[in-house]
Enzyme design. Structure first.
Site, PDB file in Angstrom:
ATOM      1  CE1 TYR A  57      -3.375  -2.661  -0.133  1.00  7.44           C
ATOM      2  CE2 TYR A  57      -3.753  -2.031   2.297  1.00  7.44           C
ATOM      3  CZ  TYR A  57      -4.095  -2.790   1.144  1.00  7.44           C
ATOM      4  OH  TYR A  57      -5.231  -3.833   0.976  1.00  7.44           O
ATOM      5  CG  LEU A 212     -19.331   2.465   2.075  1.00  7.94           C
ATOM      6  CD1 LEU A 212     -18.637   3.892   2.675  1.00  7.94           C
ATOM      7  CD2 LEU A 212     -20.639   1.969   2.474  1.00  7.94           C
ATOM      8  N   GLY A 215     -17.517   3.682  -2.863  1.00  7.14           N
ATOM      9  CA  GLY A 215     -18.179   5.248  -2.790  1.00  7.14           C
ATOM     10  C   GLY A 215     -19.413   4.786  -3.570  1.00  7.14           C
TER      11      GLY A 215
END
Length: 339
Positions: A57, A212, A215
């Site tokens: 990451y 989600l 988004g």
């Protein structure tokens, strides 16, 4: 924040996990160190203790930021999960993959970036279709015996591989996988075909990434906002729009944000599930944290389940059809259900 046990272990983790993929600004996006510290502070103040990162990451910056943060806080309070598999340098042909050599090298590098003596949860990041699962398990068990890793977990791997691995680990007395990280959301329920039933069987906690859907479930595409996701993707097609509209309707009815509805649907499944919520801004995190206080009615769950339902395919759908047939021949399944 409430706490849950992570899989078949005694490890207590917060009911939301903080995803740190955005800690760092490599690639033209993400949070600077100061903003990342503020996000971790807010998460901890809300009772959160579960961090998720990976060796790759932000080219290792995510681990470095977390390491610097933990150096000024109580390391034992936090449960730190990271991953190995993907290439984090170009030193040699074995600087990637699930093999033992890369596992050991990657863990040593992660420990340096994280400035810690141990990793609480180490995930195999992505299955490479090359390394034998027994090589992976023996390596993880050795790291656990050395005290460099506390628990083993696995991500983005076929159900049959995980199943074989946990069965072999049980037989050999090695450490089993206690958590399974996969993509899962109202827009991405394909894990319900094999992966989630497998996780339930082995008592593994599911830690979904993209809960989600990048988004999409916040309704941002309905509002005309742009993003890196193409319009024809499964996050922006007609099905995604219909599901998101249902989320928006329920959120409006309850007077909460769309993310609260989408996360609460996931947190109240019939299996152990701890969503990974990423944030690069403090207001994003604060909004996600309020999901723990949202209550959905049975009617809300029914609406969301129905609008987002997928075809299980064979043998899942075949089993459902067979259940109907068996019920018509003596009520066998009715008796099993009552038991």
């Amino acid at each position: 924040m409430n706490y849950k046990l992570l899989g078949r272990s005694g490890l207590k983790v917060s009911e939301l996990c903080l995803g740190a993929m955005g800690f760092g600004t490599e690639g033209g996006w993400g949070a600077e160190k100061e903003a990342s510290f503020a996000i971790m502070d807010a998460f901890a103040e809300a009772g959160g203790n579960f961090f998720d990162t990976a060796n790759v990451y932000k080219l290792g910056t995510s681990e470095k930021i977390i390491g610097e943060y933990l150096g000024n806080h109580d390391r034992d309070y936090f449960v730190l999960a990271t991953k190995y598999t993907l290439k984090d340098n170009i030193t040699n042909p074995n600087a990637s993959g699930n093999n033992r050599k890369n596992m050991m090298r990657s863990v040593e590098e992660s420990l340096k970036r994280l400035k810690t003596d141990f990793i609480d949860v180490l995930y195999l990041h992505i299955w490479d279709n090359i390394t034998p699962i027994d090589e992976v398990l023996r390596g993880l068990d050795d790291l656990i015996k050395q005290g460099k890793v506390t628990y083993a977990a696995i991500s983005d791997t076929p159900a049959w591989v995980v199943s074989k691995g946990n069965t072999l680990a049980e037989l050999m007395g090695w450490s089993q996988f206690i958590a399974l990280q996969v993509e899962y959301s109202l827009l991405a329920r394909t894990a319900e075909r094999e992966l989630i039933p497998m996780a339930k069987h082995y008592g593994m906690t599911v830690t979904p990434w993209a809960p989600l859907a990048g988004g999409a479930l916040t309704g941002k595409y309905l509002r005309g906002e742009q993003g890196r996701v193409k319009a024809e993707s499964n996050r922006r097609n007609n099905r995604a729009q219909t599901i998101t509209e249902a989320v928006v309707d329920i959120a409006t009815e309850l007077g909460v944000s769309e993310s609260h509805v989408a996360l609460q649907w996931m947190m109240d499944r019939d299996f152990s599930c701890i969503p990974i919520v990423g944030a690069t801004k403090i207001d994003q995190l604060n909004d996600n944290l309020r999901a723990v206080d949202t209550k959905l009615s049975p009617e809300h769950f029914k609406k969301l389940n129905e609008v987002s339902a997928i075809e299980l395919g064979f043998p899942g759908d075949f089993f459902n059809e067979d259940a109907v047939k068996m019920n018509s021949f003596g009520g066998f399944y009715d008796k099993v259900e009552k038991r």
